[in-house]
Design a protein around this motif. Sequence first.
Motif, PDB file in Angstrom:
ATOM      1  N   TYR A 109       0.361  -1.047   0.077  1.00 42.01           N
ATOM      2  CA  TYR A 109       0.250  -0.451  -0.293  1.00 42.01           C
ATOM      3  C   TYR A 109       1.350   1.460   0.047  1.00 42.01           C
ATOM      4  CZ  TYR A 109      -3.719  -3.704   1.885  1.00 42.01           C
ATOM      5  OH  TYR A 109      -4.475  -4.357   2.092  1.00 42.01           O
ATOM      6  N   ARG A 288      -8.188  -6.052   4.517  1.00 40.00           N
ATOM      7  CA  ARG A 288      -8.616  -5.728   2.576  1.00 40.00           C
ATOM      8  C   ARG A 288     -10.303  -7.277   2.708  1.00 40.00           C
ATOM      9  NH1 ARG A 288      -5.278  -5.633  -0.756  1.00 40.00           N
ATOM     10  NH2 ARG A 288      -6.472  -7.217  -2.331  1.00 40.00           N
ATOM     11  N   TYR A 336      -8.768  -0.327  -3.571  1.00 39.23           N
ATOM     12  CA  TYR A 336      -8.411  -0.366  -2.010  1.00 39.23           C
ATOM     13  C   TYR A 336      -9.207   0.797  -0.748  1.00 39.23           C
ATOM     14  CZ  TYR A 336      -4.752  -3.510  -3.176  1.00 39.23           C
ATOM     15  OH  TYR A 336      -3.619  -4.666  -3.845  1.00 39.23           O
TER      16      TYR A 336
END
Length: 364
Positions: A109, A288, A336
Amino acid sequence: MIQFVDMNRHYQGIKNEINRVVIKVLEKGNFILGEEVENFEQEFSAYCEAKYGVGVASGTDALTLSIRAMDIGQGDEVITVPNTFIATADAIVRNGAKPVFVDIDPKTYNIDVNKIEEKITNKTRAIIPVHLYGQPADMDPIIEIAQKHDLLVIEDAAQAHGAKYRGKKTGSLADVGCFSFYPSKNLGAFGDGGMVVTNSIELAGKIKALRNYGQKKKYHHDCTGYNSRLDEIQAAVLRVKLRYLDKWNTLRREHAMQYNELLSSVPDLEIPIDKDYAKHVYHLYVIRCKNRDKLQDHLNHNSIATGIHYPIPVHLQPSYFHLGYTKGSFPVTEKYAAEILSLPMFPELTSAEIQNIALFITLG
């Protein structure tokens, strides 16, 4: 209720030490740029394995003043990510420069180092990698690209106090490192605060002047500056808490490992990873899942607080529409943003609480 961050529980563990140093400052009566700030600057910069530290009023100011000290301004471009708190981009804009975004690596990320060079132009002056959630960005290729193109590098380490990249502390890896001491950070004050750490005596001197109205000597102003000073009470609090930081980071990592063990087999759920080059300090523990909103509602209904960091990428914020980005500009970041969920994470979190959280996620 399992709180997302339990600040009262955190305070109770060090209450006597905190109260003692705060009263000491109050009795001394020196509240701005005194010995507590000076000592904390030395102690925190040494902790970060850097030569100099400059205490400022916030993490945002740490970034803003660093960019200003590097003479980055009107007409310049600075490369960073859209998957960050908006302060990263705001600090660029406040100096008259333009943020240029790069999408994120799907595993960490953090900034996708393979997409940086394609965004470099003759206006590019710097790169700001963000050590998001406590995991350092992959700094070696970033530094290599910066040296190749004669660019400056500013670490946004607001979430990475004590994190390491290939054995070196964040903040010491680039031209400057910028930290926030917002209360919920791994090293948090009882109010706002920030610091710039650097190995450059020139940059440290410039930032020190900029934070205090551009003066190196009282009432002698070499440039237009800011009122951005870390105060004595916050510095005193941070000096106490710095002594516990490694212990607290170890607890955060232990909590993350327990989460990982309990959640690794849950279908359609992605847990965070530790890259082999990094020591992740888990400012946030972020999972997630495609049914994020449903899961969040389920957890909240069962008295488990959660967060989303961050629900709207910077390039899709109304304040940044003028840059011309649209939906689809950064597909990984945008995907995301609809799936990430931050679970409770703080040193005083108990094993039983983590088990309870994991149970409700499994049943959800």
